[in-house]
Design a protein around this motif. Sequence first.
Motif, mmCIF file in Angstrom:
data_model
loop_
_atom_site.group_PDB
_atom_site.id
_atom_site.type_symbol
_atom_site.label_atom_id
_atom_site.label_comp_id
_atom_site.label_asym_id
_atom_site.label_seq_id
_atom_site.Cartn_x
_atom_site.Cartn_y
_atom_site.Cartn_z
ATOM 1 N N ILE A 1 37.448 -7.469 -19.724
ATOM 2 C CA ILE A 1 37.828 -8.230 -20.924
ATOM 3 C C ILE A 1 39.109 -9.014 -20.689
ATOM 4 C CG2 ILE A 1 38.636 -8.010 -23.310
ATOM 5 C CD1 ILE A 1 36.689 -5.563 -23.506
ATOM 6 N N ILE A 2 40.134 -8.348 -20.167
ATOM 7 C CA ILE A 2 41.415 -9.018 -19.916
ATOM 8 C C ILE A 2 41.225 -10.150 -18.916
ATOM 9 C CG2 ILE A 2 43.735 -8.723 -18.929
ATOM 10 C CD1 ILE A 2 43.480 -7.465 -21.689
ATOM 11 N N GLY A 3 40.472 -9.883 -17.857
ATOM 12 C CA GLY A 3 40.220 -10.906 -16.846
ATOM 13 C C GLY A 3 39.594 -12.155 -17.430
ATOM 14 N N LYS A 4 38.598 -11.970 -18.289
ATOM 15 C CA LYS A 4 37.937 -13.119 -18.921
ATOM 16 C C LYS A 4 38.870 -13.855 -19.871
ATOM 17 C CE LYS A 4 33.172 -11.485 -18.697
ATOM 18 N NZ LYS A 4 32.019 -10.970 -19.466
ATOM 19 N N GLU A 5 39.635 -13.105 -20.629
ATOM 20 C CA GLU A 5 40.495 -13.716 -21.648
ATOM 21 C C GLU A 5 41.672 -14.492 -21.058
ATOM 22 O OE1 GLU A 5 40.179 -13.927 -25.060
ATOM 23 O OE2 GLU A 5 38.170 -13.158 -24.680
ATOM 24 N N ILE A 6 42.288 -13.956 -20.006
ATOM 25 C CA ILE A 6 43.481 -14.624 -19.476
ATOM 26 C C ILE A 6 43.314 -15.144 -18.055
ATOM 27 C CG2 ILE A 6 44.992 -13.334 -21.026
ATOM 28 C CD1 ILE A 6 45.925 -11.694 -18.610
ATOM 29 N N GLY A 7 42.127 -14.961 -17.487
ATOM 30 C CA GLY A 7 41.859 -15.530 -16.172
ATOM 31 C C GLY A 7 42.554 -14.826 -15.025
ATOM 32 N N VAL A 8 42.685 -13.520 -15.105
ATOM 33 C CA VAL A 8 43.330 -12.741 -14.050
ATOM 34 C C VAL A 8 42.285 -11.796 -13.451
ATOM 35 C CG1 VAL A 8 45.096 -11.008 -13.562
ATOM 36 C CG2 VAL A 8 45.591 -12.845 -15.151
ATOM 37 N N GLY A 9 42.202 -11.743 -12.139
ATOM 38 C CA GLY A 9 41.252 -10.860 -11.476
ATOM 39 C C GLY A 9 41.626 -9.397 -11.623
ATOM 40 N N ALA A 10 40.641 -8.518 -11.556
ATOM 41 C CA ALA A 10 40.860 -7.078 -11.721
ATOM 42 C C ALA A 10 41.882 -6.532 -10.721
ATOM 43 C CB ALA A 10 39.539 -6.324 -11.588
ATOM 44 N N GLY A 11 41.970 -7.148 -9.546
ATOM 45 C CA GLY A 11 42.932 -6.724 -8.539
ATOM 46 C C GLY A 11 44.366 -7.094 -8.871
ATOM 47 N N ARG A 12 44.568 -7.776 -9.995
ATOM 48 C CA ARG A 12 45.912 -8.157 -10.444
ATOM 49 C C ARG A 12 46.214 -7.563 -11.821
ATOM 50 N NH1 ARG A 12 49.369 -10.006 -7.066
ATOM 51 N NH2 ARG A 12 50.395 -11.211 -8.682
ATOM 52 N N ILE A 13 45.437 -6.558 -12.215
ATOM 53 C CA ILE A 13 45.620 -5.921 -13.519
ATOM 54 C C ILE A 13 45.908 -4.433 -13.314
ATOM 55 C CG2 ILE A 13 44.543 -5.346 -15.729
ATOM 56 C CD1 ILE A 13 42.735 -7.823 -15.343
#
Length: 76
Positions: free
Chosen positions: A44-56
Amino acid sequence: CILRPETIMMMSGTVEASALVEVRSVGSISEEESKNLSGKISEIIGKEIGVGAGRIYLNFQGVPGVMWGFDGRTFG
């Protein structure tokens, strides 16, 4: 949800877009629940703010009800 795009955060030696997410629960979060939520929240976060899972990064915390206040009372 608090987004602070102006904040610089270094992760893995770079300042590319990243996210730190804190998830708190009244009571507890089991190991199984945190594993399940980790994938879903990252997606969800990745889609909303454009950050890959490896950066979350995600931080899960179970907080006793007596430590949560609402409407002039605590939950415990």
